[in-house]
Structures are given as C-alpha cells and as structure tokens.
Motif scaffolding. Structure first.
Motif, PDB file in Angstrom:
ATOM      1  N   SER A  40       0.834  -1.208   0.000  1.00  0.00           N
ATOM      2  CA  SER A  40       0.000   0.000   0.000  1.00  0.00           C
ATOM      3  C   SER A  40       0.861   1.246   0.000  1.00  0.00           C
ATOM      4  CB  SER A  40      -0.927   0.001   1.219  1.00  0.00           C
ATOM      5  OG  SER A  40      -1.749  -1.140   1.240  1.00  0.00           O
ATOM      6  N   GLY A  41       1.940   1.215   0.789  1.00  0.00           N
ATOM      7  CA  GLY A  41       2.839   2.354   0.826  1.00  0.00           C
ATOM      8  C   GLY A  41       3.451   2.636  -0.528  1.00  0.00           C
ATOM      9  N   MET A  42       3.824   1.583  -1.243  1.00  0.00           N
ATOM     10  CA  MET A  42       4.403   1.753  -2.567  1.00  0.00           C
ATOM     11  C   MET A  42       3.411   2.431  -3.521  1.00  0.00           C
ATOM     12  SD  MET A  42       5.846  -1.132  -5.187  1.00  0.00           S
ATOM     13  CE  MET A  42       4.228  -1.379  -5.935  1.00  0.00           C
ATOM     14  N   VAL A  43       2.157   1.966  -3.495  1.00  0.00           N
ATOM     15  CA  VAL A  43       1.132   2.537  -4.377  1.00  0.00           C
ATOM     16  C   VAL A  43       0.807   3.977  -3.985  1.00  0.00           C
ATOM     17  CG1 VAL A  43      -1.281   2.345  -5.105  1.00  0.00           C
ATOM     18  CG2 VAL A  43       0.123   0.288  -4.893  1.00  0.00           C
ATOM     19  N   LEU A  44       0.604   4.223  -2.693  1.00  0.00           N
ATOM     20  CA  LEU A  44       0.168   5.541  -2.249  1.00  0.00           C
ATOM     21  C   LEU A  44       1.292   6.569  -2.313  1.00  0.00           C
ATOM     22  CD1 LEU A  44      -2.163   4.490   0.690  1.00  0.00           C
ATOM     23  CD2 LEU A  44      -2.835   5.434  -1.524  1.00  0.00           C
ATOM     24  N   PHE A  45       2.545   6.137  -2.214  1.00  0.00           N
ATOM     25  CA  PHE A  45       3.649   7.079  -2.399  1.00  0.00           C
ATOM     26  C   PHE A  45       3.649   7.610  -3.829  1.00  0.00           C
ATOM     27  CE2 PHE A  45       8.057   8.179  -3.447  1.00  0.00           C
ATOM     28  CZ  PHE A  45       8.346   9.070  -2.416  1.00  0.00           C
ATOM     29  N   ILE A  46       3.338   6.748  -4.780  1.00  0.00           N
ATOM     30  CA  ILE A  46       3.226   7.195  -6.180  1.00  0.00           C
ATOM     31  C   ILE A  46       2.061   8.172  -6.321  1.00  0.00           C
ATOM     32  CG2 ILE A  46       2.710   6.422  -8.530  1.00  0.00           C
ATOM     33  CD1 ILE A  46       4.188   3.827  -7.869  1.00  0.00           C
ATOM     34  N   VAL A  47       0.955   7.895  -5.632  1.00  0.00           N
ATOM     35  CA  VAL A  47      -0.187   8.810  -5.653  1.00  0.00           C
ATOM     36  C   VAL A  47       0.217  10.173  -5.097  1.00  0.00           C
ATOM     37  CG1 VAL A  47      -2.480   9.246  -4.683  1.00  0.00           C
ATOM     38  CG2 VAL A  47      -1.883   6.955  -5.490  1.00  0.00           C
TER      39      VAL A  47
END
Length: 625
Positions: A472-479
């Motif tokens: 989730s951190g990987m995805v939301l950091f991109i967001v």
C-alpha cells in the motif's frame, strides 16, 4: 511490478538491495510501524461505523485520526518498500546495457533517490515546524500529519544512502559529481543569461525522461520532476512540495486502497484463492483451452474481491502458471494471458484505480463500480472466446486435484460470494461508504480464514498486515508524488493549454477525435507510469474537457481506466507486464508476441466501449447514478 534497485541485474530480473549493520533492524521497525498503522486504521473505521449505527454515537474525530494513520501507513510503507527494492521503475532500457555501464547507472539512481528523499525529509521538517501549534477540526495537532512524513523520509534517505554505499567509491563520486555539475551549470546559466534559459516545462520534461530511462523508481521520478520546478523556478518554497505530497493521500476515500489490497493478501493466505481456482478447474478446466478459461474466470472473481491488480496476478499466477508448465503449455503464453486478464479486470470493482480516479476526478465511486461491469464482461468474453478458439485439448486430470473435497471447494465459493455481496450490498444499502465497506471486507476475510477454513493464524495475519502495508505504501507514495507534480503542472497552466487544444481539435473534427486521443494518451502514459500516477495527472486534466464536450463522466472514466490498463501491461515498458513476468518466472521476451494478440483484441473492445456509450452508462442509469 518492475523494480529499480541498486543491485539490479541486467537480465530483466531485480535482486534485493544489500543492507548492512543496523539497517535490517530499522527496516523491521518501519514495517512494524506501517503494519500497526494499518491495524489501527481498521479499528478506527470499524469502530466509527459501529458507533454510528449501533449506538447512535458517531466518533467525530474518527476521520481525522484515520487520515493521520493513513499518512503514517503510506510513507512508512513506502520507506520499507524502498528498503526491499519493491518500488516500480522502468528497467527496459538499462537492462539492455552491459554490466560495466549498468553499475554506475545503478549508483546514480541510488544517489538520485537519496537527493529526493533528503529533500522530502528536510521540507517536511520545515513544514512540521511551521505548523506547530496548529490543529485540525477535531483538535488534533497538525504535527501528527506531517511528522510521520519527515521520519519516514529520513528512513528512506538512510536506506538509499546504505544502498549507494555498496557501490564502488568511484561510482559514488562520479554520480555526485554529475548531479553537482548539472546543478552548477543551471545556476551559472541563470545568473549569466537568464533570458536564454529553457522554460521550466522543458527542464521538467528532460528530468522526467532521463530519470525514467535510467530506471529511477516511478514515485521518485514524479517527485524529482516537481522538485526541478521548485529548485529551478524560484517561485515556490520547498515546504509546498511536502505539503502537496501529504495532500495527495490525505483523504478518507483513499483508505479503501490499503484495505482492499489487504483483502487480496488475506484471501491468498486463508486458502480461499487456491480453493476457488481448484473449483474452477474442476468445473471448466477439462474443456478445450480450459486452463486459459480458468485463468480469465479466476481474474474476474478475484478482481471482484481484491482491489489490487498485482495481488490478483500473484494469487492466480502462482497457481495457474505452474499448472500451465505441467500441461506442456508455454509459460510465456500463460503469463501473457494472465497479464491481459489483469487489463480486463481493471474495471471490475473494487479496483484500486477506480477508487483513485473517483477521488481525483470527483466522480461517484459507486457509479464507477457499476459502470465497469459490462465493459469488463465484454472484454472477459472476448478473451474466453480466444482461449477456446486457440486452445489445445485439456491434459489428463491431476490426481491430487481430482481428490480435492468438493464440500470445501463449494464452501470457498460461497465465502467468496458472501464477500462480494458484502462489498456491493453494504455500499448500495447506504450502511457505509466504500472505504468503510472495505474495512468490513477485511474483517470478513479474517473471520473466514480463522474460523471457516482454519488456515489463518495470528502469526500469518501479522505477516500479511506487514506485507499489505508495504504494498500500500508503494502505491500511495506514487499517488502522493503524482499529486505534487499535478500541482506544479497546474501552476504552469499546462492542463488549461492541453484542454484548449483538445477542445479546439474536437470542435473541428468531432468528439470521436477527443476519445481516440484520450485512449492513445492513456495507453502511452500508462506504459511509462504506474497506473495510478497516469490517472492522477490526466484524469483531472481531461475530465473537464469531456464534460464540456457532453461525454458522460462515468463513461469517460471507464475509458481512461481501460486505456491506462492496456498501457500498464503493454510491452516493452509496461510495469504491470514486468510484474507478471516476475510472478510467472519468465523473461519479458517470452511474453511479447503472445500478449500482442490479446492486447489487440482488448484494444478493439475499448474502441467499441468508447463509441457505444450505452455499454458503460446503461447500468449506472438503471441504478440511479
């Protein structure tokens, strides 16, 4: 997904970063913090819903606390993902280089990550200090929102420094010198002849392309591009960069992202995934092309339960790709269909990208969920027809699979149906929002695994929580990084200029030109960016133009998501295809030829969907959206 690592190999595979000394202990601590933030968010959201409905006592502070925990989860999870080398990046170009060139490039990537993470740490520290003493509506100090960003960015900086330190000293010095020379030349140029400097859009574009080609992780590519404007434009203070990074994910709606990702991992851990796939194989796996049909149907089912496409690919691919090898099928063909099925599943709710698009484009998430059903059914049908037409006679039944108890398989199917009913029924009934329903879906998956299948232990649940927090951190950091770049682009009036161009072009040649251009833009940008980033940047940019041209927003949103999905899994740059190859254990080259025929069919389906609006609008209008 494809990953950028300082120790990446040149054969298309990525090796885990090397760490030494106390670093592994810090990584473990970061993962624990991210996992605990995820658990705490789950408790807060569920408690808020129960308090509102059972005791008529809504927790007025719950939204603010949940958002603060989401920020902690996102950035600490992103730090752990960086430590593990799990941040997505385009490795196609550097994979073609010989080792003696690849080594200094990998070092330059690590040093670039150090610079970006350090900038985020410093600017978030300044932001935390400047907002000290301020509170949000519920009386929560602002530091609670910004301090975790500073601490996690500090951890990112330490991890990146440690990774860079494992390179040869001459490569480290060369990398630092190269970045220093670029900064020095820009400074001298701006002092000597400021009128001849390239415009900031040109400088940002150069930084974006170079960083992307060098395989800098996507989130850091986006953040670096925004920083180029802040450093070179001399207009915005650095604190704005940290503020926009926080703003990108400081929204209760986005909590559905980690919750649905967690549901996907829990399904894999509690045995539901294997049982469902086995049931499908016993049902249709013996027909012509049966294994391929099972793969498509499995992706349909799992995408209706888990919001994460890569979690779906992992759950289905880990079972069916080995089965394809045993049956004599080429593993490259199986992985190609797996990736194509993931494209089809982009519009099957509760897809994370549908949630993100609804958030950034101000669309009804429930409406997007319903609008995606018929388009996904069309694409799934096309893939199944291809699988049957091109498939071979099924192999002899596997004895172990044939002996699987039907009672357990049917129980798994009923459990999956129950989860789907919970997601759609709970949202449609008005009992809770999409985010709150995702929290109850997590509880459902935990109960099923712990009491019905008896395969979920406390230790397994804790491991899954940590794994989901990192993903989730990987995805939301991109967001978050995409939001910072979108803010900078807006300041430069780029969205306005693009909108004017698209409106003028469409007025001269018709709305169909706008739709076709939108499809091509999202396919291209989806191939060079992680899907969420492409939607965050282009969704708010193109959606107002679509409204101005009279295109139904839900219809247009589905077009964007499918176009992004095709690009995400398209060779040679598609990050989703890299991830599918890693999960299937095959080289990218083995999938290129077979996946092109599947993507060709999906592209034709997308054109039909784009120019026959009723396919997407019929159900939403019937349900009142």
């Amino acid at each position: 997904m494809a990953q950028a690592s300082t120790t990446g190999g040149v054969d298309g595979r990525t090796l885990a970063p090397k760490h030494s000394g106390v670093i592994p202990k810090i990584v473990s601590l970061i993962e624990i913090i991210a996992g605990l933030a995820l658990v705490a968010d789950l408790v807060v959201v569920v408690g808020s819903v129960l308090g509102r409905h059972l005791f008529d006592a809504p927790l007025v502070w719950s939204d603010d606390v949940a958002r603060a925990l989401l920020l902690s989860l996102s950035f600490f999870g992103a730090a752990a993902a960086l430590a593990h080398g799990e941040n997505a990046g385009v490795t196609f170009f550097v994979d073609q280089l010989p080792p003696w060139i690849r080594a200094p490039i990998d070092c330059l990537v690590s040093v670039t990550v150090v610079v970006v993470a350090g900038a985020l740490c410093w600017n978030s520290f300044l932001l935390t200090r400047e907002t000290a003493g301020q509170t949000v509506g519920a009386g929560i100090p602002q530091e609670v929102f910004f301090a975790p960003i500073c601490l996690s960015a500090a951890a990112m900086t330490v991890f990146a420094l440690d990774q860079a330190w494992h390179h040869k000293l001459r490569h480290i010095l060369l990398s630092v010198a190269m970045l220093g020379v670029v900064a020095g030349l820009w400074t001298l140029w701006s002092l000597a002849s400021p009128d001849t400097l390239p415009g900031m859009p040109v400088a940002m574009l150069i930084a974006f392309v170079v960083a992307l080609v060098l395989s800098v992780p996507i989130g850091f590519v986006l953040a670096l591009t925004a920083l180029v404007f802040i450093w070179g434009g001399d207009i915005l203070p650095g604190e704005i960069f940290a503020q926009q990074m926080a703003r990108g994910i400081d929204n209760f709606v986005l909590l559905a992202v980690p919750f649905f990702i967690l549901v996907g991992y829990l399904m894999e851990a509690n045995g539901m995934s294997v049982r469902l796939i086995t049931l499908l194989r016993q049902g249709v796996g013996r027909m012509r092309g049966g294994l391929d049909v099972v793969m498509v149907l499995s992706m349909v089912i799992f995408s209706g339960i888990s919001g994460s496409k890569m979690a779906d690919v992992a759950a289905v691919g880990s079972v069916l790709v080995p089965a394809a090898r045993k049956s004599g099928q080429k593993p490259g063909d199986a992985v190609a269909l797996l990736a194509a099925s993931a494209v089809m599943a982009e519009t099957i709710p509760p897809c994370v990208n549908l949630i993100i698009l609804g958030f950034v484009a101000n669309l009804s998430i429930g409406g997007l969920f319903v609008a995606g059903l018929l388009p996904s059914a069309l694409m799934a049908s096309a893939l199944i027809v291809m699988a049957i037409a091109m498939g071979k006679k099924a192999p002899a039944p596997d004895l172990a699979e044939s002996a699987a108890p039907m009672k357990g398989l049917l129980g798994s199917a009923l459990a999956a149906i129950g989860l789907i009913v919970l997601i759609f029924g709970g949202y449609r009934s008005g009992f809770a929002t999409a985010t709150e329903i995702s929290a109850f879906a997590v509880l459902y998956a935990l109960v099923v695994g712990g009491f019905l299948f008896r395969e979920m232990t406390w230790k397994t649940a804790a491991q899954v929580m940590g794994k989901a927090a990192v993903r989730s951190g990987m995805v939301l950091f991109i967001v978050a990084a995409a939001q910072s770049l979108a803010y900078v682009l807006t300041l430069q009036q780029i969205p306005h200029a693009v909108a004017d161009f698209m409106v003028e072009l469409s007025s001269a040649h018709g709305t169909w030109v706008f739709l076709l251009l939108s499809v091509l833009i999202l396919i291209f940008m989806g191939s060079v960016l992680e899907g969420a980033a492409a939607l965050i940047i282009f969704g708010p940019l193109l959606m107002p133009v679509a409204r101005q041209l009279g295109i139904d927003p839900l219809h247009y949103g589905i077009i964007l998501v499918i176009g992004m999905g095709i690009g995400l899994f398209a060779p040679p740059l598609g990050l989703g295809l890299y991830g599918s190859c890693l999960i299937g254990g095959v080289r990218l080259e083995e999938t290129v030829k077979p996946i092109m025929k599947y993507l060709g069919v999906l592209f034709l389906c997308l054109l039909v969907i784009a120019f026959v609006p009723d396919i997407t609008t019929a159900l939403p209008h019937a349900f009142g959206y």
